[in-house]
Enzyme design. Structure first.
Site, PDB file in Angstrom:
ATOM      1  N   PRO A   2      19.266 115.746  17.019  1.00 47.20           N
ATOM      2  CA  PRO A   2      20.473 116.382  16.546  1.00 47.20           C
ATOM      3  C   PRO A   2      21.330 115.447  15.729  1.00 47.20           C
ATOM      4  O   PRO A   2      21.732 114.386  16.190  1.00 47.20           O
ATOM      5  CB  PRO A   2      21.192 116.753  17.829  1.00 47.20           C
ATOM      6  N   GLU A   3      21.591 115.858  14.521  1.00 49.42           N
ATOM      7  CA  GLU A   3      22.553 115.150  13.690  1.00 49.42           C
ATOM      8  C   GLU A   3      23.789 116.045  13.626  1.00 49.42           C
ATOM      9  O   GLU A   3      23.865 117.033  14.353  1.00 49.42           O
ATOM     10  CB  GLU A   3      21.944 114.869  12.313  1.00 49.42           C
TER      11      GLU A   3
END
Length: 271
Positions: A2-3
């Site tokens: 997850p960015e």
DNA sequence: AAAAGCCCCTGGATGC
DNA sequence: TGCATCCAGGGGCTTT
């Protein structure tokens, strides 16, 4: 996984639904990256107010303090009325009057940490060094240029470090640099202001478009309803080593920078 | 101050 | 349905 876009998509998926709910119970599975920092039972009875995001952290404001959540590399959150029995990789459940927020995280690089407040030492240790939010008005071009000029490291690694600007991880760093036409190995301090202006715009643009597509699902990212994102279909360079550049047909190259893969087009990103 | 390496952990893909 | 090896979206910590 997850960015910033994935974390923001996650936040949007449950923030309004959980706001105002009361915590009923907390269930912990195997240890995550850090201890919770309080007795789980002490959270019971507290109301959840807002869900904010800082970089890749989610901040749940509760009556007494803040619950920080981080998805690490392999985490995802689900928010459902009836989640069923926890699986072997479900390591944190926040049972509330509005539903159960469940952290699924096979690699356990993620975290759920309670801190007494945003200015507490515990919070400062995790959030204090973070750079500016790229989607906020405070993401100022001049300040961005000033900060980048202090860094002699390769621009890709400066983006990843999150001390100048937060939220840009391994996918979006490569994508933003492609969009800006900048070689990832170029030292940040050597970039001219016009090129930094292109990068500044590209970072914001790539992240904004990714949020709109529901993030990227390379392996296991899903939103709080269990649905995949679609931005990976639009990747220009990430994960495309050897494939033709979508702009000029030159084969995309893959290199390693700081033990992470970087992708770029040697033709479109000459310097 | 900033940069470079190390490490946390599990699982999937690939090669023998 | 056996290995062994490499790789993966992060990031704090220690050492230079």
């Amino acid at each position: 996984m997850p960015e910033l876009p994935e974390v923001e998509v996650t936040r949007l998926g449950f923030a309004s639904a959980i706001a105002g709910a009361r915590i009923v119970a907390v269930r912990m599975g195997k240890p995550l990256r850090w201890p919770l920092g309080c007795e789980p039972v002490s959270l019971s009875g507290q109301q959840v107010h807002t869900v904010r995001r800082r970089g890749k952290y989610l901040l749940l404001d509760v009556d007494q303090g803040i619950l920080l959540l981080h998805l690490g590399m392999s985490g995802s959150l689900a928010f459902t009325a009836d989640p069923g029995e926890p699986g072997k990789h479900d390591h944190f459940d926040l049972h509330t009057s509005a539903g159960v927020l469940r952290l699924h995280d096979p690699r356990r690089f993620g975290a759920a940490v309670w801190v007494p407040g945003e200015d507490s030492p515990q919070a400062r240790k995790l959030l204090g060094h973070l750079g500016v939010e790229p989607l906020d008005a405070g993401f100022d071009l001049s300040a961005f240029c000033t900060a980048m000029r202090q860094r002699i490291a390769p621009v890709k690694q400066v983006l990843l470090a999150g001390e100048v600007v937060v939220g840009v991880g391994n996918i979006y760093a490569s994508e933003a640099l492609f969009q800006a036409g900048i070689r990832p190995t170029t030292r940040a301090a050597r970039l001219s202001r016009p090129r930094l202006a292109r990068l500044h715009h590209a970072v914001r643009d790539v992240l904004t478009r990714a949020v709109a597509k529901g993030g990227s699902t390379l392996r296991d990212f899903s939103n709080t309803q269990g649905e995949s994102g679609y931005f990976q279909l639009e990747a220009m360079v990430y994960g495309r080593a050897g494939q033709p550049c979508k702009v000029c047909d030159t084969p995309i190259r893959s290199i390693r920078q700081g033990q992470r893969a970087t992708f770029f087009c040697p033709q479109c990103q000459k310097a």
